[in-house]
Scaffold this active site. Sequence first.
Site, PDB file in Angstrom:
ATOM      1  N   HIS A 900       0.854  -1.185   0.000  1.00 37.20           N
ATOM      2  CA  HIS A 900       0.000   0.000   0.000  1.00 37.20           C
ATOM      3  C   HIS A 900       0.890   1.236   0.000  1.00 37.20           C
ATOM      4  CE1 HIS A 900      -3.167  -2.775   1.950  1.00 37.20           C
ATOM      5  NE2 HIS A 900      -3.381  -2.654   0.652  1.00 37.20           N
ATOM      6  N   GLU A 903       1.237   3.811   2.902  1.00 36.38           N
ATOM      7  CA  GLU A 903       1.749   3.382   4.202  1.00 36.38           C
ATOM      8  C   GLU A 903       3.270   3.452   4.195  1.00 36.38           C
ATOM      9  OE1 GLU A 903      -0.144  -0.451   4.548  1.00 36.38           O
ATOM     10  OE2 GLU A 903      -2.130   0.453   4.517  1.00 36.38           O
ATOM     11  N   HIS A 997       2.983  -3.330   7.015  1.00 39.01           N
ATOM     12  CA  HIS A 997       1.951  -2.350   6.640  1.00 39.01           C
ATOM     13  C   HIS A 997       1.951  -1.177   7.610  1.00 39.01           C
ATOM     14  CE1 HIS A 997      -0.711  -4.494   3.646  1.00 39.01           C
ATOM     15  NE2 HIS A 997       0.132  -5.455   3.986  1.00 39.01           N
ATOM     16  N   GLU A1082       1.569  -4.332  11.431  1.00 39.62           N
ATOM     17  CA  GLU A1082       0.985  -3.010  11.242  1.00 39.62           C
ATOM     18  C   GLU A1082       1.686  -2.011  12.153  1.00 39.62           C
ATOM     19  OE1 GLU A1082      -1.607  -2.216   9.303  1.00 39.62           O
ATOM     20  OE2 GLU A1082      -2.465  -4.150   8.743  1.00 39.62           O
TER      21      GLU A1082
END
Length: 1198
Positions: A900, A903, A997, A1082
């Site tokens: 992504h 990010e 991420h 994350e």
Amino acid sequence: MNKHNMTTEKGIPSNSRVLMFGQLEKLNRESMLVDPEIARQITAKVLHLIQTQEKTRKEIMSKGSSGMEVILATLENTQDLQTILNILYILNELLTVGGGRRIGVFVSKGGTGILLQLVIRASKESPPSEEFMLQLHSVLAKVGPKDRKFGVKARLNGALNVTVNLLKQNLQNHKLLLPCLLVLQVYSSNTVNAVSLGKNGVVELMFKIIGPYSKKNTSLLKVSLDTLGALLKSKTNAQRAVVHVPVLLYIYQDWHRNDTRHRHILIRKGILGCLKNITNIKLGRKAFIDADGMRILYNTSNECLPVRTLDPLINTSSLIMRKCFPKNRLPLSTIKSVFHHQLLRVPAGGPVAQLYNQPLGGGPIYQFYTKPPWVDDVVDESDNNEDAEAETDTENEMEEKDRHAGNDDVETDINKLRPKETHSRLFEELKIYERFFMELSEDFQVFNFDNPKRGVTAIPAAPKSHCPIIVPTTQAMPPKTPTAAPLQRECPHPAPVPALDLDTINITKDQDGCGDHTHSRSHPGAGLEQELVQGLERVALDGAGPQGGGGVNKHNRQPPILAGGVAARLGGEGEEMSAEDWAEEEESGEGAVLHVPDTALLLPLHDPDLYVEMVKSTRSVPQFSEVAYPDYFGHVAPTSREHILERVYGVQRTKIFQDIERLIHPNDILDKVVYDLDIQSCTVVDGGESLKFNSQFESGNLRKAVQVRKFEYDLVLNSDINSNHYHQWFYFEVSGMCVGAPYRFNIINCEKSNSQFNYGMQVLMYSVQEAISGRPRWVRTGTDICYYKNHFSRSSIAAGGQKGKSYYTMTFSMTFNHKDDVCYFAYHYPYTYTTLKMHLQKLEALRTPQTYLREDVLCETLGGNSCPLLTITAMPESTSNDQICQFRNRPLVFLSSRVHPGETNASWVMKGTLEFLMGSSPLAHSLREAYIFKIVPMLNPDGVVNGNHRCSLSGEDLNRQWQNPSPELHPTIYHTKSLLQYLAAIQRAPLVFCDYHGHSRKKNVFMYGCSLKETVWETNISATSCELHEDLGYRTLPKILSQMAPAFSMASCSFVVERSKEATARVVVWREIGVQRSYTMESTLCGCDQGKYKGLQIGTRELEEMGAQFCVALLRLKRLTSPLKLRNHAHLLDVESDLMETRCKVSSNPSTYLLEDEEASFMEEVDYSAESGDEPDNDPNTADNHLSESNNHRDSLT
Ligand SMILES: [Zn+2]
């Protein structure tokens, strides 16, 4: 209690009370009550006792007492009016005090029903006794609000109309009116009742009672308004009241003017409550606008602002105004991305086919989804859609549903939770991937172990291939041409610009990848840096020019002394300067000189020259020809702490009021477009009245800037290429600022329903003046930051057939410190694809003879960029069989990141991992000896280059393509998955897979993993019905991380497999490749709320540290997974108990696994509380921290 005190103040012995109740009870039991006089006398006596003795009241209501039953039975049985009245008096006395408990007892014994029957009975008498009705309704008014079924009971008993008729006939009888209205208010809270009462004219009736300011009958007025407010929740009633909107506004103003001492705030709030409900319907909003409601509420609210106790009025007014604010289209002709990348094949039904009406093949589905080209996708038709209004009505319910959505998403199909046997790929087909795993067959026969230095250059360095590996699956594609992808729009400056733009570095775009290349190499800094020097001189000289009289920053006016230009940096022996030295020098006043930052000392992987070299081969759809200063200079993490910003009270309100002013005072609005990518001349030249914007550089994505007021700008972000949404990431440049002016920036087309900008996150800013003063860094900045739903929306067509969706505004304020500065703003610390290429090249230079490093090109992207694949491990110590065998049999660890593009934090974590892995510490060496690392550091280079937030050039989220990636549309995913499939096929599936991420909704760093058991626990599948055998090893790595990495939070981890995630890397690698330890890691974009960094925003230092600690954790995992050690670490691996503990936490907090990229549900309308219930507070686990430190120590000794 004093038992001896048997007498009361009146001297009546308590046993006489017992006697009287006994008599009453006897009369009831015998159903006699034939002599009304006896009952009358007894009830009168009881009443007297109750009125005079607290003790009696307590006794009747005490546990075990049958007093209430006796009273109710008498009430039910007697026909005598006076007896009934006596009892009603008794009940009024009893139920007035004691709060809800006494009423609870009354309700539980069936009291409500008996009273409602009395209402009916009394109504049959003509005329009904006024005193009777008064007392009856007084008791009902007390009971009603505490009886949840009151409304239904009243309707079933037929009591509604009795009360209504009573009201109608007694409008002047204020004594009777009040209890009746109170009862009516309770009736009206039931929606069915509200509709029925509306039909009976009750809405009109209420308008007869309410009126302008008066000191009389204020309680009547208040109750009428509350009743009306409740009735108006029904849409049919709201329609009835539309004609009264001007009246309500008039009354509101009247009270506002006259209630100067604010004694009747509740009345004013009641009027607003009515307006709030009427404006839920379209007609109501129109009536409100027509009656000048916006101006009235805006002005009254402004007058209320100084008095804090009037906040509820301001908040409700603001809510009504926002609702009525006419919906607007974005200032764009289409919301489709400015740039379009022509795909070689557009899959029918895919997002690109849906979005672009292309004359390519496609079945009925394609035609169904494709909208006609003449349809305007920006215009908003939501006002024509009454359904949309239902949202406002049921907002609370929706929120409630949202909160449970996490659970609904849990995978319940047990077959989808079991390993998938895939025979879709033949080994023959996968065999071509062997070339990416040379280390598995390497025999090092030509490697010179006696002279490793020589050997290294001979073997591991050489395999770095610059050409993509062509695998058969991609052969169908036409050969890639070196030119950039076809463009829809021409770039105005594809060729080098002779005069250097003050704001940016222009680079020579090396279209065929040679020529200038070698030239720049041999004369570092000759071309571009000379230009840069000129540019910087201009930055400084402008300050000395005619407009530079401000004198805010004296040193800026000094001609810069750039010793030898940019190329000749500071930093020779004895001249090393830290950022602090620079800062000091800068402050030495007159004669201070400017230095171009030499980040080489602080940033070993950064090299401006190399960056410019690297950027030449980066292919962007808009064909960017500029480099942003921050990417060129580099970023040195600040040493000071950046605290999570405390939200200032009333920020959102102030911002919203400023937005509403646009409607109230339209003449104050400039509405001047100062930057627009959609038109050819990208920048608007201006006489210094406006800021200058630019974002035509790698990862930049500003589409349009509109000056709204002198110091306020609306900014529109570009959509991801080949899409019409995904606006969240931003990166743009601003110049031409006035020092000290209070600028406000609004990004007006955000899409998420909530953002960490509401919870203390700040934007990032990079000042070129600061950089050349020795502080090249991104800093968290901005005040008055908030994020809220605005008045812009898009059409339902653009929203994919759903209702027109509202956009959100992210607003921040900013005062610039330097004149003639060039500043950059970003959503998070930028990390471009070119930065990655530069870092990889510098890393290679760090390699020691003991390190095995290979960089392959996994494939080319759709945009013509190469996707690097790294292999890192330790060289074998010798060519002995044992050594080679150990080398080849090391377990694999597979890492990836940045699928992504928005990010960017994932890249900073990856940088930390790579630097650690390539480092010279004994720990790093042990790690390399323990594993073979396969790393794809950027899964979506095209998205990163082009400033996308979420997608690749195919307009799709690549992390939803893992189940069935297409070699043509998703080459990086296709080939990465193939690598894993190859490993599975040769029985070498990795020990750990982790995809890095960033998380925009939560704080801290945490992991998502996959567990069959934990998923089943979350569902209603009986765990015993399916035999579950699961190794708990998937918990080890996150557990270790939580013990050693301060930013990592175990409490935020989840191991549940969600349906919406079935096509993500984590789930597919777990299920199809059979990797038990398959994770998404994350990292917060905001900061931490636990551990050492609690209360701080996250920076690149912490992110890189996280990446390094991930490596150390892998080393510990290695020790723990070796069978001999396992027993000794039982205390660390107390997984079972830990599991149960987490399970409890998880069950109580379903939001733990809301979609990883979804924002929390948020009651947007007016929210002034910063952190209310957003995230669970995790106490910093001091024990863990302690453990962490001691363990780190142990590790470093090993
Ligand atoms: Zn992500």
